[in-house]
Design a protein around this motif. Structure first.
Motif, PDB file in Angstrom:
ATOM      1  N   GLN A  39       0.251  -1.762   0.087  1.00  0.00           N
ATOM      2  CA  GLN A  39       0.073  -2.801  -0.925  1.00  0.00           C
ATOM      3  C   GLN A  39      -0.968  -2.341  -1.920  1.00  0.00           C
ATOM      4  OE1 GLN A  39      -0.807  -6.701   0.643  1.00  0.00           O
ATOM      5  NE2 GLN A  39      -0.050  -7.675  -1.223  1.00  0.00           N
ATOM      6  N   GLN A  41      -3.144  -2.935  -5.434  1.00  0.00           N
ATOM      7  CA  GLN A  41      -3.813  -4.116  -5.983  1.00  0.00           C
ATOM      8  C   GLN A  41      -2.914  -4.833  -6.968  1.00  0.00           C
ATOM      9  OE1 GLN A  41      -7.641  -3.202  -7.618  1.00  0.00           O
ATOM     10  NE2 GLN A  41      -8.324  -5.328  -7.587  1.00  0.00           N
ATOM     11  N   LYS A  43      -0.033  -6.079  -6.447  1.00  0.00           N
ATOM     12  CA  LYS A  43       1.395  -5.900  -6.208  1.00  0.00           C
ATOM     13  C   LYS A  43       1.786  -6.402  -4.824  1.00  0.00           C
ATOM     14  CE  LYS A  43       2.086  -1.998  -9.302  1.00  0.00           C
ATOM     15  NZ  LYS A  43       2.684  -0.646  -9.464  1.00  0.00           N
ATOM     16  N   GLU A  44       3.083  -6.580  -4.658  1.00  0.00           N
ATOM     17  CA  GLU A  44       3.577  -7.038  -3.373  1.00  0.00           C
ATOM     18  C   GLU A  44       3.583  -5.888  -2.368  1.00  0.00           C
ATOM     19  OE1 GLU A  44       7.143  -9.273  -3.793  1.00  0.00           O
ATOM     20  OE2 GLU A  44       7.488  -9.446  -1.646  1.00  0.00           O
ATOM     21  N   ARG A  45       3.459  -6.251  -1.116  1.00  0.00           N
ATOM     22  CA  ARG A  45       3.519  -5.258  -0.060  1.00  0.00           C
ATOM     23  C   ARG A  45       4.935  -4.671   0.000  1.00  0.00           C
ATOM     24  NH1 ARG A  45       0.551  -6.714   5.504  1.00  0.00           N
ATOM     25  NH2 ARG A  45      -0.963  -7.251   3.858  1.00  0.00           N
ATOM     26  N   GLU A  46       5.011  -3.348   0.077  1.00  0.00           N
ATOM     27  CA  GLU A  46       6.300  -2.680   0.078  1.00  0.00           C
ATOM     28  C   GLU A  46       6.395  -1.715   1.252  1.00  0.00           C
ATOM     29  OE1 GLU A  46       6.770  -0.188  -3.368  1.00  0.00           O
ATOM     30  OE2 GLU A  46       5.010   1.030  -2.892  1.00  0.00           O
ATOM     31  N   GLY A 109      11.885  -5.599   4.825  1.00  0.00           N
ATOM     32  CA  GLY A 109      10.917  -6.521   4.253  1.00  0.00           C
ATOM     33  C   GLY A 109       9.750  -6.797   5.176  1.00  0.00           C
ATOM     34  N   HIS A 110       8.549  -6.907   4.606  1.00  0.00           N
ATOM     35  CA  HIS A 110       7.380  -7.088   5.448  1.00  0.00           C
ATOM     36  C   HIS A 110       7.380  -8.396   6.236  1.00  0.00           C
ATOM     37  CE1 HIS A 110       5.278  -9.914   2.704  1.00  0.00           C
ATOM     38  NE2 HIS A 110       5.843  -9.224   1.745  1.00  0.00           N
ATOM     39  N   PRO A 111       8.031  -9.477   5.747  1.00  0.00           N
ATOM     40  CA  PRO A 111       8.014 -10.713   6.551  1.00  0.00           C
ATOM     41  C   PRO A 111       8.721 -10.584   7.902  1.00  0.00           C
ATOM     42  CG  PRO A 111       8.569 -11.211   4.274  1.00  0.00           C
ATOM     43  CD  PRO A 111       8.636  -9.721   4.418  1.00  0.00           C
TER      44      PRO A 111
END
Length: 126
Positions: A39, A41, A43-46, A109-111
Motif C-alpha cells: 500500500q 501512501q 492509494k489502495e492496498r494492492e 483482493g485484500h478483503p
C-alpha cells in the motif's frame, strides 16, 4: 489461527534488491492461501503476488513480473519476497497475508484475507 511476522524492509537505491520475510506461527503454513500486498501512501492496498496453499499456483502483478520472486521454506513456515531492480514506484508498506483454504483457489483482493502481518516499509530512492 496463524500469526504472521514481516521483516526485511528498508531504504534502498533504485536498482537495488531487498528480501522480505513472512514468518508464520500458530498453524501449518500450507493450509493457507497467501499473498504479499503493498500500500503506497494515498492509494489502495494492492496485491503484489499471491499463491495457493500448495504454492503450485502463483500470480504476480504485472508491474513486478521478472523482478520479484516468492519462495517458501515450509520447514521454517516462512515465505520470502525477493525484490530485485527496485524502482521508486515500488515504495510502499508491504504486508504478508493469509487465508485459511481447503483448495487451490487464489484470491486477488485484500478483503479476502483474514490474517495480516504488521507491514514493513520499503522506500526506494531515485
Amino acid at each position: 489461527q496463524v500469526q504472521l511476522v514481516v521483516t526485511g524492509g528498508g531504504l534502498v537505491q533504485a536498482g537495488d534488491s531487498l528480501r522480505l520475510s513472512c514468518a508464520a506461527s500458530g498453524s501449518t503454513f500450507d493450509n493457507y492461501a497467501m499473498g504479499w500486498f503493498r500500500q503506497a501512501q494515498g492509494k489502495e492496498r494492492e496485491f503484489v503476488v499471491i499463491w495457493s496453499r500448495s504454492g503450485n499456483k502463483i500470480v504476480y502483478t504485472e508491474s513486478v513480473k521478472g523482478r520479484f520472486t516468492i519462495t517458501r521454506d515450509n520447514a521454517k513456515n516462512t515465505a520470502y519476497l525477493q525484490m530485485n531492480s527496485l524502482k521508486p514506484e515500488d515504495k510502499a508498506v508491504y504486508y504478508c497475508a493469509a487465508r485459511l483454504n481447503v483448495d487451490e483457489s487464489l484470491y486477488y483482493g485484500h478483503p479476502a484475507y483474514t490474517y495480516w502481518g504488521q507491514g514493513t516499509q520499503v522506500t526506494v530512492a531515485s
